[in-house]
Design a protein around this motif. Structure first.
Motif, short mmCIF file in Angstrom:
data_model
loop_
_atom_site.label_atom_id
_atom_site.label_comp_id
_atom_site.label_asym_id
_atom_site.label_seq_id
_atom_site.Cartn_x
_atom_site.Cartn_y
_atom_site.Cartn_z
N PRO A 42 67.83 35.06 -50.19
CA PRO A 42 67.83 35.88 -51.41
C PRO A 42 66.62 36.82 -51.50
CG PRO A 42 68.28 33.58 -51.93
CD PRO A 42 67.81 33.62 -50.50
N ASP A 146 69.26 43.61 -54.53
CA ASP A 146 70.13 43.42 -55.69
C ASP A 146 70.64 44.71 -56.37
OD1 ASP A 146 67.41 41.59 -57.15
OD2 ASP A 146 67.68 43.74 -57.31
N SER A 170 69.66 39.31 -53.11
CA SER A 170 69.63 39.44 -54.57
C SER A 170 68.86 38.33 -55.25
CB SER A 170 71.06 39.46 -55.13
OG SER A 170 71.73 40.65 -54.77
N TRP A 172 69.90 37.97 -58.72
CA TRP A 172 70.83 38.56 -59.69
C TRP A 172 71.12 37.54 -60.78
CZ3 TRP A 172 73.42 43.40 -58.37
CH2 TRP A 172 74.30 43.85 -59.35
N PHE A 192 78.87 41.10 -59.92
CA PHE A 192 78.24 40.74 -58.65
C PHE A 192 79.29 40.65 -57.54
CE2 PHE A 192 76.37 37.70 -55.63
CZ PHE A 192 75.11 38.24 -55.45
N SER A 209 75.93 38.69 -48.55
CA SER A 209 75.33 38.73 -49.88
C SER A 209 74.70 37.37 -50.23
CB SER A 209 76.39 39.09 -50.93
OG SER A 209 75.88 38.98 -52.24
N ASN A 211 71.82 35.17 -52.86
CA ASN A 211 71.35 35.23 -54.25
C ASN A 211 70.56 33.98 -54.60
OD1 ASN A 211 70.98 36.42 -56.75
ND2 ASN A 211 72.92 35.70 -57.60
N PHE A 221 69.99 32.53 -62.67
CA PHE A 221 70.59 33.22 -61.53
C PHE A 221 71.97 32.67 -61.18
CE2 PHE A 221 65.96 33.71 -60.95
CZ PHE A 221 65.90 35.08 -61.09
#
Length: 283
Positions: A42, A146, A170, A172, A192, A209, A211, A221
């Protein structure tokens, strides 16, 4: 190229940098045992993210690290043959950037400084000013951090620079204005996933991706790490839990298949597009 195994991390990383480095090294070592070739951590893995998007506490900002410092060196040493992307607060020329770095045991292959800053993030970080692709052991790739992936031009610029893989790192969070009782129902949760699928499909690339999970200050998150194929299909996901989303695929074969009939990059009509003629500050 031969098929590769790709992994996207969903995990919580806090302020303790030494603990974060040790956790990252442990995840890298476990992924190596599972044969992972590309591992994407992340945003803000080494030192955590800010705790408030509107008014970040300057006394509680993440520790800014040197790209040539011992923390990144530890990630490089652990990576070995694996390609690893990790996010951190980068100290450079008296400024702090929200940055990502892509490494293997051979050293640094690419870097990115977050360009698009939401809400009060500019109070904590300086902004980057470019997007580009780079060559890595798993092929040509690029990175987004992000909020960058909200803007189609960011991923498109990287794809036009030849990237077949985009790593989207991210931190996020769930919505800070309209929080849902369950993360899967949160508005930001939907966005997202939407942005991940759209950026992969419109550029016909593989998007990895990652996170953060857990809580930092007032931010909760989402997790939802995933690997998305060039048709926008989710190939692996952690959903809202922590973990590692992995899939083995032949990136070049998948992209060739996706672009066989409709080649989005090749069929653009760039002469017809309006290229933002009015500076944003004048709107």
């Amino acid at each position: 190229m031969a098929p590769i195994t790709v992994g996207a991390v969903a995990a919580h990383f806090g302020r303790d940098v030494d603990r974060a480095v040790a956790k990252a090294v442990g995840i890298i070592e476990a992924a190596a045992r599972d044969g992972v070739d590309l591992l994407v951590f992340p945003d803000a893995s080494l030192g955590g993210y800010i705790g408030d998007l509107n008014a970040p506490d300057v006394a509680e900002l993440p520790s800014a690290l040197d790209a040539d410092g011992p923390e990144i060196a530890a990630v490089i040493a652990a990576a070995g043959a694996m390609t690893v992307c990790v996010g951190y607060a980068e100290a450079s020329d008296g400024l702090t950037y929200n940055s990502a770095i892509c490494v293997s045991g051979d050293g640094v292959h690419g870097t990115h400084r977050k360009v698009h800053q939401p809400a009060g993030e500019a109070l904590a970080y300086a902004a980057g000013d470019s997007f580009s692709a780079f060559d890595s052991p798993v092929g040509r790739m690029g990175m987004l951090i992000d909020y960058d992936k909200t803007f189609p031009e960011a991923a498109r610029t990287i794809a036009l620079d030849g990237a077949h893989i985009i790593a989207a790192l991210s931190a996020w969070p769930a919505s800070v204005t309209d929080r849902a009782s369950r993360l899967p129902a949160d508005r930001q949760s939907r966005l997202f996933d939407l942005y991940d699928a759209a950026r992969a499909a419109e550029n016909q690339v593989v998007l990895v991706s990652s996170n953060q999970t857990g809580v930092m200050g007032s931010l909760r998150f989402l997790g939802q790490a995933k690997v998305v194929g060039p048709g926008g299909e989710i190939l692996a996901t952690t959903r809202s839990k922590g973990g590692l989303a992995t899939v083995t695929l032949d990136v070049e074969a998948e992209i060739t298949r996706a672009r066989r009939v409709l080649d989005h990059l090749g069929e653009r009509r760039s002469e017809t597009y309006v290229l933002d003629p009015v500076p944003a500050v004048e709107r």
